[in-house]
Design a protein around this motif. Structure first.
Motif, PDB file in Angstrom:
ATOM      1  N   UNK A 200       0.813  -1.214   0.000  1.00  0.00           N
ATOM      2  CA  UNK A 200       0.000   0.000   0.000  1.00  0.00           C
ATOM      3  C   UNK A 200       0.851   1.271   0.000  1.00  0.00           C
ATOM      4  N   UNK A 201       1.928   1.292   0.813  1.00  0.00           N
ATOM      5  CA  UNK A 201       2.765   2.477   0.875  1.00  0.00           C
ATOM      6  C   UNK A 201       3.530   2.731  -0.404  1.00  0.00           C
ATOM      7  N   UNK A 202       4.138   1.691  -0.952  1.00  0.00           N
ATOM      8  CA  UNK A 202       4.907   1.837  -2.176  1.00  0.00           C
ATOM      9  C   UNK A 202       4.048   2.208  -3.364  1.00  0.00           C
ATOM     10  N   UNK A 203       2.879   1.581  -3.481  1.00  0.00           N
ATOM     11  CA  UNK A 203       1.987   1.871  -4.602  1.00  0.00           C
ATOM     12  C   UNK A 203       1.474   3.308  -4.523  1.00  0.00           C
ATOM     13  N   UNK A 204       1.109   3.768  -3.313  1.00  0.00           N
ATOM     14  CA  UNK A 204       0.635   5.141  -3.191  1.00  0.00           C
ATOM     15  C   UNK A 204       1.736   6.127  -3.587  1.00  0.00           C
ATOM     16  N   UNK A 205       2.955   5.906  -3.113  1.00  0.00           N
ATOM     17  CA  UNK A 205       4.051   6.807  -3.442  1.00  0.00           C
ATOM     18  C   UNK A 205       4.311   6.835  -4.941  1.00  0.00           C
TER      19      UNK A 205
ATOM     20  N   UNK B  43      -1.230   4.102   7.845  1.00  0.00           N
ATOM     21  CA  UNK B  43      -0.023   4.879   8.151  1.00  0.00           C
ATOM     22  C   UNK B  43       0.968   4.774   6.996  1.00  0.00           C
ATOM     23  N   UNK B  44       1.157   3.575   6.460  1.00  0.00           N
ATOM     24  CA  UNK B  44       2.060   3.395   5.316  1.00  0.00           C
ATOM     25  C   UNK B  44       1.601   4.233   4.130  1.00  0.00           C
ATOM     26  N   UNK B  45       0.296   4.281   3.910  1.00  0.00           N
ATOM     27  CA  UNK B  45      -0.243   5.083   2.796  1.00  0.00           C
ATOM     28  C   UNK B  45       0.052   6.561   3.019  1.00  0.00           C
ATOM     29  N   UNK B  46      -0.160   7.039   4.258  1.00  0.00           N
ATOM     30  CA  UNK B  46       0.134   8.445   4.575  1.00  0.00           C
ATOM     31  C   UNK B  46       1.619   8.746   4.381  1.00  0.00           C
ATOM     32  N   UNK B  47       2.476   7.821   4.824  1.00  0.00           N
ATOM     33  CA  UNK B  47       3.914   8.033   4.681  1.00  0.00           C
ATOM     34  C   UNK B  47       4.315   8.086   3.205  1.00  0.00           C
ATOM     35  N   UNK B  48       3.764   7.162   2.403  1.00  0.00           N
ATOM     36  CA  UNK B  48       4.071   7.152   0.980  1.00  0.00           C
ATOM     37  C   UNK B  48       3.602   8.409   0.275  1.00  0.00           C
ATOM     38  N   UNK B  49       2.420   8.860   0.638  1.00  0.00           N
ATOM     39  CA  UNK B  49       1.860  10.066   0.013  1.00  0.00           C
ATOM     40  C   UNK B  49       2.679  11.297   0.406  1.00  0.00           C
ATOM     41  N   UNK B  50       3.023  11.408   1.701  1.00  0.00           N
ATOM     42  CA  UNK B  50       3.815  12.550   2.172  1.00  0.00           C
ATOM     43  C   UNK B  50       5.180  12.580   1.486  1.00  0.00           C
ATOM     44  N   UNK B  51       5.796  11.416   1.318  1.00  0.00           N
ATOM     45  CA  UNK B  51       7.080  11.333   0.614  1.00  0.00           C
ATOM     46  C   UNK B  51       6.945  11.867  -0.806  1.00  0.00           C
ATOM     47  N   UNK B  52       5.933  11.398  -1.542  1.00  0.00           N
ATOM     48  CA  UNK B  52       5.760  11.826  -2.930  1.00  0.00           C
ATOM     49  C   UNK B  52       5.451  13.314  -3.021  1.00  0.00           C
ATOM     50  N   UNK B  53       4.621  13.819  -2.110  1.00  0.00           N
ATOM     51  CA  UNK B  53       4.330  15.256  -2.097  1.00  0.00           C
ATOM     52  C   UNK B  53       5.605  16.062  -1.879  1.00  0.00           C
ATOM     53  N   UNK B  54       6.424  15.628  -0.948  1.00  0.00           N
ATOM     54  CA  UNK B  54       7.636  16.366  -0.580  1.00  0.00           C
ATOM     55  C   UNK B  54       8.667  16.361  -1.696  1.00  0.00           C
TER      56      UNK B  54
END
Length: 455
Positions: free
Chosen positions: A16-21, A316-327
């Motif tokens: 989930x985290x990797x795919x979202x990012x 949480x993994x999804x939020x972390x991946x999304x925040x990484x991509x946004x940043x």
């Protein structure tokens, strides 16, 4: 002039985290993105965790519903549970979800490699096909896996990964562990008609949750027929001539089971990726060490999700991946927040929790505890002895609600809404001013007037 990188971002891990990012970086950040996944797309949650587990929770709840329906006047009876039919439909649903994940990546323009990937240097990825590619930024999102300690007979055990693919349901099942995975599967299999024993070496299951709430869950599990034993560990397992598994325990008993499942924790998937040689910090449990931006000690390498062992929850993994991509790719710097994260344990009854436990809160500041336990209307009418628990932890200085803990059917749904109020800084008086929805279980959260204790 140096050669350009093959990709702006290479993601290792299709959970989930990797795919979202990957999706956000490609579709909204305009990045050239590739992703490598050596197993099925969707990761632990979609393929061997949250989703199939919750479907099994639903399946296991019907026998109790049917028994209750009789007390409400319905002429119904339960037949046998067709595990192969359910398993076949479950596998079809997981195939559908995996396809949806792949379609999402394809629409975003992410190139997918269905192989294992490791790192040669901070910008170079090596695939098991022998292909080598470069990327300006690399994201590790390889998740975690079940951990089974080595002991005599450890080769005889299953893990949670195996529970969705059993050829048939065992008649007697031993589950070893006291966390949410062990406790959830104990309730699931008990609901499906399996004779379940759960052994845990600690004094009480669900460590880390509010003591009163986890005690309430443990009592309910025992009332439903689960042989829950705390302070008990396995010394060895042996296969008997009849094909069963004999378990020798630290409390001096020998018990026989048809199958044994271990749920004794999970460890991050960092082995063999080549991270340590590059200077990426690896913690004691094998987790990748990152800062608030999910960045490692190597500037071009980031990590999100369970592989960082921060809060091991899919949202949480999804939020972390999304925040990484946004940043990194959208020019919108932000960090994923890790405080006041609500969670639910899908035992029967469920446990929903957000904020501080009573034990943690009283170590920080003076508090008031508001709590009630009662028989809910639906089960009381049916003559059941089931009880629910509602509990609020309140700061005596600021009156803010510091924590909320619910043990009840549907607690996961209730805690999601309570989490919004608590994140906004709601006080006990805000709860008091809220008019109750009657008759509901959740109305007790806004009708608690007198603290049961202060600390």
């Amino acid at each position: 002039m140096s050669q350009p990188f093959d990709y702006d971002l290479f993601v290792i891990g299709g959970g989930s985290g990797g795919v979202r990012a990957a999706r956000i970086a490609a579709a909204e950040g305009g990045a050239r993105v590739a992703l490598a996944e050596e197993d099925r797309m969707g990761g632990t949650c979609v393929i061997r965790g949250c989703v199939p587990k919750k479907l099994m929770v639903f399946a296991s709840s019907y026998p109790a519903m049917l028994r209750e329906a009789v007390t409400y006047g319905w002429q119904v009876s339960a037949g046998g549970f067709d595990w192969p039919a359910f398993r076949s439909k479950l596998e079809a649903e997981l195939d559908r979800l995996e396809g949806a994940y792949r379609n999402t990546l394809a629409k975003a323009g992410v190139e997918v490699f269905n192989v294992r990937a490791t790192l040669d240097d901070p910008h170079t990825v090596r695939l098991t096909t022998g292909q080598v590619v470069t990327a300006r930024t690399i994201l590790i999102a390889t998740g975690g896996r079940p951990f089974v300690p080595e002991f005599p007979g450890s080769d005889l055990v299953m893990t949670s990964n195996d529970m969705f693919h059993l050829p048939e349901l065992p008649k007697r099942l031993l589950i070893v562990g006291g966390g949410y995975i062990a406790s959830e599967f104990a309730c699931i299999m008990n609901g499906l008609g399996v004779r379940v024993s759960q052994f845990y070496r600690g004094a009480q299951i669900l460590r880390g949750f509010d003591d009163e709430a986890r005690g309430h869950v443990a009592n309910a599990m025992r009332m439903k027929g689960i042989d829950l034993r705390t302070g008990t560990s396995i010394i060895r397992l042996q296969r008997t001539p009849e094909g069963t598994i004999r378990a020798t325990t630290t409390d001096g008993h020998d018990c026989e089971f048809d199958a044994v499942m271990y749920a004794t924790g999970r460890v991050p998937n960092t082995e063999g990726l080549g991270l340590e040689a590059l200077g990426v910090g690896i913690g004691r449990r094998g987790q990748i060490e990152v800062d608030g931006w999910s960045q490692t000690a190597v500037p071009s390498i980031f990590a999100v999700g369970d592989v960082t062992d921060r809060i091991n929850l899919t949202p949480v993994a999804i939020r972390e991946g999304h925040a990484f991509a946004d940043t990194v790719f959208r020019g919108v710097p932000r960090q994923a927040e890790h405080d006041l994260v609500a969670s639910a344990v899908f035992t029967q009854p469920e446990l929903g929790s957000v904020g501080l436990t009573e034990e943690a809160a009283r170590e920080i500041e003076p508090i008031e505890v508001y709590a009630t336990a009662f028989r809910p209307m639906q089960s009381a009418f049916a003559g059941d002895e089931d009880r629910v628990l509602m509990k609020l932890i309140v700061s005596r200085a600021t009156r803010r609600v510091l924590g909320c803990h619910i043990v009840a059917p549907g607690a996961g749904e209730m805690i999601q809404l309570a989490a919004i109020a608590i994140r906004m800084g709601a006080t006990k008086e805000d709860f008091d001013r809220t008019v109750a929805v009657h008759p509901t279980m959740a109305e007790e959260l806004v009708t608690l007037r007198t603290p049961v204790r202060k600390a």
